[in-house]
Enzyme design. Sequence first.
Site, PDB file in Angstrom:
ATOM      1  N   GLU A   1      -5.917   3.558  -0.169  1.00  0.00           N
ATOM      2  CA  GLU A   1      -6.949   3.920  -1.159  1.00  0.00           C
ATOM      3  C   GLU A   1      -7.581   5.278  -0.838  1.00  0.00           C
ATOM      4  OE1 GLU A   1      -8.355  -0.432  -2.791  1.00  0.00           O
ATOM      5  OE2 GLU A   1      -9.522   0.438  -1.155  1.00  0.00           O
TER       6      GLU A   1
ATOM      7  N   GLU B   1      -2.144  -3.279  -3.626  1.00  0.00           N
ATOM      8  CA  GLU B   1      -3.203  -4.289  -3.530  1.00  0.00           C
ATOM      9  C   GLU B   1      -3.577  -4.706  -4.946  1.00  0.00           C
ATOM     10  OE1 GLU B   1      -6.691  -3.080  -1.365  1.00  0.00           O
ATOM     11  OE2 GLU B   1      -5.548  -2.333   0.346  1.00  0.00           O
TER      12      GLU B   1
END
Length: 339
Positions: A186, A280
């Site tokens: 991320e 994810e």
Amino acid sequence: MLTRRDTITGMAGAAATLALPAQLGARPLESPAARTLSNPRASPEARRLYAYLWSLYRSKTLTGQQEQNFTPQGSRMELDYLQRVTGEQPALVGFDYIEPKDELAVNERATAWSRSGGIVSICWHWGAPDIGTGYENSKKDFDVAAALKPGTPANVAMMRDMDHIAGLLAVLRDRRVPVLWRPFHEFSGDWFWWGKHGPDALKALWALMYDRYTRVHRLDNLVWVLGWAGQNVDAAWYPGRETVDIAGADIYAKDHGNLAPMFAQVKAIVGDSVPICLHENGPVPDPALLGPKADWLWFMTWHTRWLTGRDQNTPELLKQYFASDRYVTKDELPAWLKA
């Protein structure tokens, strides 16, 4: 008529010889180089796994689940829940070097999962090196510019942490466990320290770790997975194919459909040079909605409430989705994946 298992077994056999299964109807790859790991010294186990992943890409999607180790039920909570609800185990399990007290146990669980025939993914919620470990510290700031200058206190602290994790990954290398290595996840968000200083800083961090792990520590068991935050899939953050083997993005939004727009954003950057994964997620994507515009190589549901909350995944839908022809569960993986 070919059964679901017959199809997966055919893919496995093709991958075992490092050949891609044109007979399975996958669209041809635009570049043979796309099938090659970025590390020219990659281990046989890593190369074989990567060939298998390519053989699935654009026709099948691996089921995945992130584990945790902080609930009373222990680190198998998610896997036990999936077994009860779906009767299946995911093909891929995500581990995390988040706490020093659990690092050795993470390696033992990852080794056991690999030896039982599953695929191992590992991320690292890296606490700011000058503060300490843990999730909350991974969200605190760190002077990346200083850390990239050899000999500074920030650099010494960063290299200490980096080399420590390299030692853990070396244990898995020596056990011949291939790892989908997912560092700096991320990165295009601003909540972790490695994403707070912009794309150039991230690319410098990525290049430094890649060089140190492949050249100095000879971690040839790693398959390097790059994971954007889904809110900001921007080409400015891309380190380049020479250090990336799989790319992806993530999302936790409810009712997200097939995520075709996010898939298209990643593909606009990497093209067909690497497979694209949903690295994810909260809600598991409806497999009926996946296809050419959303050909995720795998999904990996986050742990605890992201899996078990009915606002995220109902038991009824989990059972239906895990039984779909699109999704590959652990029992359908090739036997040669056992380390």
